[in-house]
Design a protein around this motif. Sequence first.
Motif, PDB file in Angstrom:
ATOM      1  N   LYS A   1       8.543   3.540  -9.509  1.00 31.19           N
ATOM      2  CA  LYS A   1       8.146   3.093  -8.015  1.00 31.19           C
ATOM      3  C   LYS A   1       7.639   1.924  -7.776  1.00 31.19           C
ATOM      4  O   LYS A   1       7.346   1.102  -8.901  1.00 31.19           O
ATOM      5  CB  LYS A   1       7.014   4.287  -7.671  1.00 31.19           C
ATOM      6  N   ILE A   2       7.651   1.338  -6.654  1.00 29.39           N
ATOM      7  CA  ILE A   2       7.148   0.072  -6.257  1.00 29.39           C
ATOM      8  C   ILE A   2       6.240   0.407  -5.177  1.00 29.39           C
ATOM      9  O   ILE A   2       6.366   1.044  -4.221  1.00 29.39           O
ATOM     10  CB  ILE A   2       8.406  -1.040  -5.862  1.00 29.39           C
ATOM     11  N   ASN A   3       5.077  -0.385  -5.179  1.00 28.42           N
ATOM     12  CA  ASN A   3       3.980  -0.239  -4.094  1.00 28.42           C
ATOM     13  C   ASN A   3       4.185  -1.837  -3.611  1.00 28.42           C
ATOM     14  O   ASN A   3       3.823  -2.801  -4.272  1.00 28.42           O
ATOM     15  CB  ASN A   3       2.474  -0.076  -4.757  1.00 28.42           C
ATOM     16  N   THR A   4       4.018  -2.096  -2.219  1.00 27.99           N
ATOM     17  CA  THR A   4       3.994  -3.344  -1.605  1.00 27.99           C
ATOM     18  C   THR A   4       2.918  -3.279  -0.523  1.00 27.99           C
ATOM     19  O   THR A   4       2.884  -2.215   0.247  1.00 27.99           O
ATOM     20  CB  THR A   4       5.287  -3.516  -1.059  1.00 27.99           C
ATOM     21  N   VAL A   5       1.938  -4.104  -0.398  1.00 33.86           N
ATOM     22  CA  VAL A   5       1.048  -4.153   0.559  1.00 33.86           C
ATOM     23  C   VAL A   5       1.599  -5.223   1.517  1.00 33.86           C
ATOM     24  O   VAL A   5       1.852  -6.522   1.328  1.00 33.86           O
ATOM     25  CB  VAL A   5      -0.290  -4.632   0.225  1.00 33.86           C
ATOM     26  N   VAL A   6       1.724  -4.976   2.843  1.00 32.12           N
ATOM     27  CA  VAL A   6       2.408  -5.862   3.809  1.00 32.12           C
ATOM     28  C   VAL A   6       1.165  -6.559   4.481  1.00 32.12           C
ATOM     29  O   VAL A   6       0.223  -6.106   5.105  1.00 32.12           O
ATOM     30  CB  VAL A   6       3.355  -5.270   4.645  1.00 32.12           C
ATOM     31  N   ASN A   7       1.282  -7.918   4.309  1.00 30.61           N
ATOM     32  CA  ASN A   7       0.079  -8.653   4.787  1.00 30.61           C
ATOM     33  C   ASN A   7       0.814  -9.883   5.484  1.00 30.61           C
ATOM     34  O   ASN A   7       1.732 -10.076   5.545  1.00 30.61           O
ATOM     35  CB  ASN A   7      -0.933  -8.972   3.804  1.00 30.61           C
ATOM     36  N   SER A   8      -0.426 -10.676   5.874  1.00 32.39           N
ATOM     37  CA  SER A   8       0.227 -12.101   6.874  1.00 32.39           C
ATOM     38  C   SER A   8       0.763 -12.988   5.931  1.00 32.39           C
ATOM     39  O   SER A   8       1.713 -13.756   6.782  1.00 32.39           O
ATOM     40  CB  SER A   8      -1.096 -12.642   7.361  1.00 32.39           C
ATOM     41  N   ASN A   9       0.737 -12.912   4.656  1.00 30.73           N
ATOM     42  CA  ASN A   9       1.470 -13.800   3.797  1.00 30.73           C
ATOM     43  C   ASN A   9       2.947 -13.519   3.616  1.00 30.73           C
ATOM     44  O   ASN A   9       3.810 -14.249   3.144  1.00 30.73           O
ATOM     45  CB  ASN A   9       0.841 -13.996   2.310  1.00 30.73           C
TER      46      ASN A   9
ATOM     47  N   PHE B   1       2.642  -0.072   2.396  1.00 31.98           N
ATOM     48  CA  PHE B   1       1.315  -0.186   2.915  1.00 31.98           C
ATOM     49  C   PHE B   1       1.263  -1.040   4.061  1.00 31.98           C
ATOM     50  O   PHE B   1       1.471  -2.498   3.789  1.00 31.98           O
ATOM     51  CB  PHE B   1       0.194  -0.334   2.305  1.00 31.98           C
ATOM     52  N   LYS B   2       0.718  -1.063   5.158  1.00 32.30           N
ATOM     53  CA  LYS B   2       0.100  -2.125   5.954  1.00 32.30           C
ATOM     54  C   LYS B   2      -1.488  -2.524   5.604  1.00 32.30           C
ATOM     55  O   LYS B   2      -2.000  -1.459   5.459  1.00 32.30           O
ATOM     56  CB  LYS B   2       0.036  -1.777   7.376  1.00 32.30           C
ATOM     57  N   VAL B   3      -1.425  -3.742   5.452  1.00 33.61           N
ATOM     58  CA  VAL B   3      -3.016  -4.193   4.893  1.00 33.61           C
ATOM     59  C   VAL B   3      -4.095  -3.485   5.920  1.00 33.61           C
ATOM     60  O   VAL B   3      -3.773  -3.662   7.142  1.00 33.61           O
ATOM     61  CB  VAL B   3      -3.068  -5.487   4.766  1.00 33.61           C
ATOM     62  N   LEU B   4      -5.123  -3.085   5.389  1.00 29.13           N
ATOM     63  CA  LEU B   4      -6.005  -2.440   6.577  1.00 29.13           C
ATOM     64  C   LEU B   4      -7.041  -3.743   6.841  1.00 29.13           C
ATOM     65  O   LEU B   4      -7.326  -4.510   6.112  1.00 29.13           O
ATOM     66  CB  LEU B   4      -6.931  -1.475   5.783  1.00 29.13           C
ATOM     67  N   PRO B   5      -7.212  -3.646   8.123  1.00 32.12           N
ATOM     68  CA  PRO B   5      -8.250  -4.704   8.449  1.00 32.12           C
ATOM     69  C   PRO B   5      -9.441  -4.833   7.636  1.00 32.12           C
ATOM     70  O   PRO B   5      -9.986  -5.920   7.402  1.00 32.12           O
ATOM     71  CB  PRO B   5      -8.794  -4.290   9.925  1.00 32.12           C
ATOM     72  N   SER B   6     -10.016  -3.861   7.251  1.00 32.36           N
ATOM     73  CA  SER B   6     -11.195  -3.811   6.293  1.00 32.36           C
ATOM     74  C   SER B   6     -11.114  -4.453   4.838  1.00 32.36           C
ATOM     75  O   SER B   6     -11.761  -4.686   4.069  1.00 32.36           O
ATOM     76  CB  SER B   6     -12.060  -2.595   5.923  1.00 32.36           C
TER      77      SER B   6
ATOM     78  N   ILE C   1      -2.597  -7.939   9.635  1.00 30.75           N
ATOM     79  CA  ILE C   1      -1.608  -8.105  10.356  1.00 30.75           C
ATOM     80  C   ILE C   1      -1.475  -7.269  11.523  1.00 30.75           C
ATOM     81  O   ILE C   1      -2.258  -6.182  11.542  1.00 30.75           O
ATOM     82  CB  ILE C   1      -0.173  -7.931   9.431  1.00 30.75           C
ATOM     83  N   THR C   2      -0.519  -7.212  12.823  1.00 25.08           N
ATOM     84  CA  THR C   2      -0.440  -6.445  13.655  1.00 25.08           C
ATOM     85  C   THR C   2       0.719  -5.475  13.438  1.00 25.08           C
ATOM     86  O   THR C   2       1.435  -5.631  12.424  1.00 25.08           O
ATOM     87  CB  THR C   2      -0.018  -7.175  15.125  1.00 25.08           C
ATOM     88  N   ASP C   3       0.576  -4.283  14.188  1.00 24.92           N
ATOM     89  CA  ASP C   3       1.915  -3.342  14.058  1.00 24.92           C
ATOM     90  C   ASP C   3       3.210  -3.987  14.196  1.00 24.92           C
ATOM     91  O   ASP C   3       4.364  -3.882  13.464  1.00 24.92           O
ATOM     92  CB  ASP C   3       1.631  -2.276  15.196  1.00 24.92           C
ATOM     93  N   THR C   4       3.297  -5.148  15.238  1.00 23.94           N
ATOM     94  CA  THR C   4       4.674  -5.475  15.170  1.00 23.94           C
ATOM     95  C   THR C   4       4.929  -6.485  13.848  1.00 23.94           C
ATOM     96  O   THR C   4       6.146  -6.158  13.616  1.00 23.94           O
ATOM     97  CB  THR C   4       4.497  -6.695  16.403  1.00 23.94           C
TER      98      THR C   4
END
Length: 302
Positions: free
Chosen positions: A168-176, A197-202, A209-212
């Motif tokens: 399995k691969i885990n990826t956190v999507v963030n501004s970078n 995953f979308k990086v959480l604001p906290s 990042i935004t939903d877009t």
Amino acid sequence: MHNTFELVINWHFTEACNYACDFCFAKWDKQGRKELFHDECLTDKLLDEVFELKTILENEQNTKFDGVRLNLVGGEIFLYKAKAIHIIKRAKSYGFRVSAITNGSRLDAELLSLIAENLDWIGFSVDSTNHKTNLIIGRSEKNKVMDTDKVCSDIHALRKLNTEIDIKINTVVNSNNFNEDLSGFIRDVNPSKWKVFKVLPSQGYASTITDTMFSVFLDKHSDFKSIIASEDNNEMMDSYIMVDPLGRFFQNSNLTDGYVYSHPIVEIGVKKALSQINFSFNKFLGRYNINEKLIDTVPRFT
Ligand code: SF4
């Protein structure tokens, strides 16, 4: 309820990590106490206790699990190679199935053999194949940046050793990394599941990042729709059985205020400790689809 399925216990046995990702969630309130895995007697006692959870939940919930799985999570669990080997072997001897999540940096021939022989699946945390991006995210150790080519070759080596092992691969999507294309990497390693995953604001303003922006990443990887899995925060709450490095159950039921902890399981017993947190059996069941296969069991760590 008469489902047959696997009970999964996620043990974050250490928060230590050789990387320093901006959005790392692997932090617990340890009050200056030593992580439990350093003591092999307590480790064995903890494993013994949590294995009992199967019988306890079966009786309480009138259900039947077809097994218990210990999912080892960090921090980076293979920083402590000898201890990780002890935990894996002991867990197997108790009857657990075992899986793990790693950043891949410490894997060597001995660990690859151990993993191939003992684990049903292993998850690798990979956010980017780009050297600069990994450096910015913090996936580096003393300027030695994560080597995703090594991750690929380790995965191929694992498959040679055990054709059945699940990757399995885990990826956190963030501004970078939201604009990056991981298709080549994903095609190469061919995971059964890609947890995005979308990086959480906290998890740090710098990488929010935004939903877009999240959609940009998902759209770019629409070829992999069938293996991509994601979940929202509500689904995350109260639905994992998670044990922290001090051997306490914990829940992230209130993401803004950190975690809620039970007393240490080895001190008060697993049944009492579970009653001290807000575990929802119904949400746990929600992780199984109509075919009664586990949808996902990996919290957003490492
Ligand atoms: S996110 Fe994972 S790899 Fe990054 S610092 Fe945290 S535990 Fe280490």
